[in-house]
Design an enzyme around this catalytic site. Structure first.
Site, mmCIF file in Angstrom:
data_model
loop_
_atom_site.group_PDB
_atom_site.id
_atom_site.type_symbol
_atom_site.label_atom_id
_atom_site.label_comp_id
_atom_site.label_asym_id
_atom_site.label_seq_id
_atom_site.Cartn_x
_atom_site.Cartn_y
_atom_site.Cartn_z
ATOM 1 N N ASP A 115 -22.844 -9.641 -5.975
ATOM 2 C CA ASP A 115 -22.970 -11.069 -6.244
ATOM 3 C C ASP A 115 -24.459 -11.412 -6.279
ATOM 4 O O ASP A 115 -25.314 -10.573 -6.020
ATOM 5 C CB ASP A 115 -22.236 -11.887 -5.194
ATOM 6 C CG ASP A 115 -22.762 -11.652 -3.786
ATOM 7 O OD1 ASP A 115 -23.741 -10.904 -3.626
ATOM 8 O OD2 ASP A 115 -22.183 -12.210 -2.843
ATOM 9 N N ASP A 290 -11.791 -10.316 -6.980
ATOM 10 C CA ASP A 290 -12.273 -9.806 -5.694
ATOM 11 C C ASP A 290 -11.945 -10.817 -4.610
ATOM 12 O O ASP A 290 -11.807 -12.012 -4.879
ATOM 13 C CB ASP A 290 -13.792 -9.590 -5.739
ATOM 14 C CG ASP A 290 -14.554 -10.892 -5.557
ATOM 15 O OD1 ASP A 290 -15.007 -11.166 -4.423
ATOM 16 O OD2 ASP A 290 -14.676 -11.678 -6.529
ATOM 17 N N CYS A 328 6.008 2.692 0.081
ATOM 18 C CA CYS A 328 4.564 2.640 -0.181
ATOM 19 C C CYS A 328 3.995 4.061 -0.167
ATOM 20 O O CYS A 328 4.368 4.881 0.670
ATOM 21 C CB CYS A 328 3.875 1.774 0.874
ATOM 22 S SG CYS A 328 2.072 1.718 0.712
ATOM 23 N N CYS A 330 0.723 4.747 0.257
ATOM 24 C CA CYS A 330 -0.569 4.823 0.941
ATOM 25 C C CYS A 330 -0.486 5.883 2.046
ATOM 26 O O CYS A 330 0.610 6.230 2.510
ATOM 27 C CB CYS A 330 -0.969 3.468 1.504
ATOM 28 S SG CYS A 330 -0.266 3.049 3.117
ATOM 29 N N CYS A 333 1.770 4.905 5.178
ATOM 30 C CA CYS A 333 3.224 4.794 5.027
ATOM 31 C C CYS A 333 3.887 6.094 4.592
ATOM 32 O O CYS A 333 5.069 6.330 4.879
ATOM 33 C CB CYS A 333 3.548 3.703 4.006
ATOM 34 S SG CYS A 333 3.008 2.048 4.502
ATOM 35 N N HIS A 365 -3.862 0.306 4.329
ATOM 36 C CA HIS A 365 -2.620 -0.075 3.648
ATOM 37 C C HIS A 365 -2.844 -1.253 2.709
ATOM 38 O O HIS A 365 -2.397 -1.228 1.549
ATOM 39 C CB HIS A 365 -1.539 -0.439 4.673
ATOM 40 C CG HIS A 365 -0.354 -1.109 4.055
ATOM 41 N ND1 HIS A 365 0.635 -0.418 3.382
ATOM 42 C CD2 HIS A 365 -0.025 -2.429 3.956
ATOM 43 C CE1 HIS A 365 1.527 -1.282 2.916
ATOM 44 N NE2 HIS A 365 1.153 -2.504 3.250
#
Length: 435
Positions: A115, A290, A328, A330, A333, A365
């Site tokens: 930014d 974002d 999931c 990830c 999980c 996660h």
């Protein structure tokens, strides 16, 4: 109307117009939804390709709280944010120049977006004053008077070495009733963009994005779009939102701006992170987003799932030995027999109140969830089933898509998806749109 699909690589569109700003970016459009304004594309940047639409995690101080960069990369992230204001204070520009930029400082081999630094100075520091010269403020460390100008913002970002850099813009709250001040901020942002362009040292390896301002006034937004597009920056952001405005007003701004922006450039809506906001904004024609919310909410013990956010600290999870989210992929999980950690809700509940590893696991996660959501959105667009995806998304999130908030129902109906219709009717409407 036939489905619009682009299978060839589009040459760098910035070379097609006069007064071109050099660019280290190539935007490759693959497909558009035949019903909505959603797009699937690839953004080619100096540190590799990024598939759009995408969500960008925020690594404020060159660190995503709780994760190593290897873990972040494993989620599929190929573009994340650093904060110019914070890196300018620490480690400081001299250190960044010496080490060769933020990529080397933090060991991140993929893309970075920074930014401009102006938003933090206005939002975090009460003693800040915006003038034509720049943003005057008092240092949060020792109270020393400081000044951030468009030129200094670009100089800091040049030292950081981010793949995408943002112009310094004049940011005020969308809820401000002062239209005169809103118009002033919009016009000043245009002038500051010209100064940023002039100050930019490395356009061949860093891409400067302009930022559309104008509050909730659609006429001001239209005027700003017209002027910013003339500057022909490699990408375009829609800024000044996520400041407490009503969601229906937010949707009107995004819809208005994307309708006026070029097809051959990425569109970035700043500060957006709730899952329903992401999917609706994609339908309205936006590509990049974002927000700190997924990582911040993890530190409060919250897990993002397709059925809503769950507060793992709640006593009801103390003996819940299911994964954080069924199905999931990830690392948390995924069962151990499939190479994951096999983490259960009960274990995270046990950790969440006192042990930092609990926040770490939920952060992993949540970031994976956001990126996976965007990957699913992209695939649905490529397969031209995005309206059906939207229906299932809101069915999962609210139990019945007819319970979705009015702002989402209205916004999606404006681009051809009626959440109140049956699945069969949605499919029929899409076939009519294709014919």
């Amino acid at each position: 109307m036939q489905r619009h699909t682009v299978s060839r690589i589009v040459p760098n569109a910035f070379a097609m117009t006069e007064n071109v700003m050099p660019s280290a970016l190539r935007f490759e459009l693959h497909a558009k939804c035949s019903t909505t304004k959603a797009r699937a594309s690839t953004l080619h940047l100096p540190h590799g390709p990024v598939q759009l639409p995408t969500f960008m995690p925020v690594a404020t101080q060159a660190s995503l709280k709780g994760l190593t960069y290897d873990q972040l990369a494993a989620t599929g992230c190929r573009l994340c944010l650093n904060n110019t204001y914070h890196l300018g204070l620490k480690p400081g520009q001299a250190v960044l120049d010496k080490v060769g930029g933020a990529h080397r400082l933090q060991g991140w081999k993929h893309n970075l977006l920074t930014d401009s630094g102006g938003f933090q100075m206005v939002s975090l520091l009460k003693l800040a004053k915006v003038t034509e010269e720049g943003v005057r403020f008092l240092s949060p460390h020792d109270g020393t008077p400081m000044l951030l100008t468009p030129e200094h913002s670009i100089s800091l970002q040049n030292s950081i070495g981010s793949d995408i850099i943002m112009q310094l813009d004049d940011v005020i709250a969308t809820t401000s009733p002062d239209r005169e001040r809103m118009a002033q901020a919009m016009e000043r942002s245009i002038r500051w963009l010209d100064r940023c362009i002039a100050a930019h040292k490395y356009p061949e390896r860093q891409n400067l994005f302009c930022i559309i301002q104008g509050g909730l006034d659609l006429d001001l937004r239209r005027k700003c779009c017209e002027e910013m597009v003339k500057r022909n920056t490699p990408g375009i952001a829609i800024g000044g939102l996520s400041g407490g405005e009503a969601k229906d007003e937010y949707c009107k701004v995004v819809d208005t701006c994307t309708s006026l922006l070029p097809e051959n450039k990425p569109r970035y809506v700043m500060g957006v992170g709730y899952p329903e906001d992401l999917v609706v904004s994609v339908a309205l024609g936006a590509d990049m987003f974002d927000c700190v919310w997924p990582t911040r909410t993890a530190r409060f013990g919250n897990a993002i799932t397709p059925h809503g956010v769950i507060q793992i600290r709640h006593a009801s999870f103390a003996a819940d030995f299911s994964p954080i989210q069924e199905g999931c992929q990830c690392p948390c999980c995924l069962p151990k027999e499939k190479g994951g950690l096999g983490i259960t809700r009960a274990y995270v509940h046990h950790l969440a109140s006192k042990e930092t590893v609990g926040a770490h696991l939920l952060t992993l996660h949540n970031v994976h969830y956001q990126l996976s959501l965007m990957a699913s959105v992209r695939q649905a667009i490529l397969e031209d089933r995005f309206p059906q995806f939207l229906c299932k998304f809101f069915d999962d999130l609210y139990g019945d898509r007819r319970r979705a908030p009015d702002w989402a129902i209205t916004a999606l109906k404006g681009v051809g998806v009626d959440l109140l219709a049956s699945t069969e009717e949605v499919s029929i409407d899409q076939r009519h749109a294709e014919s």
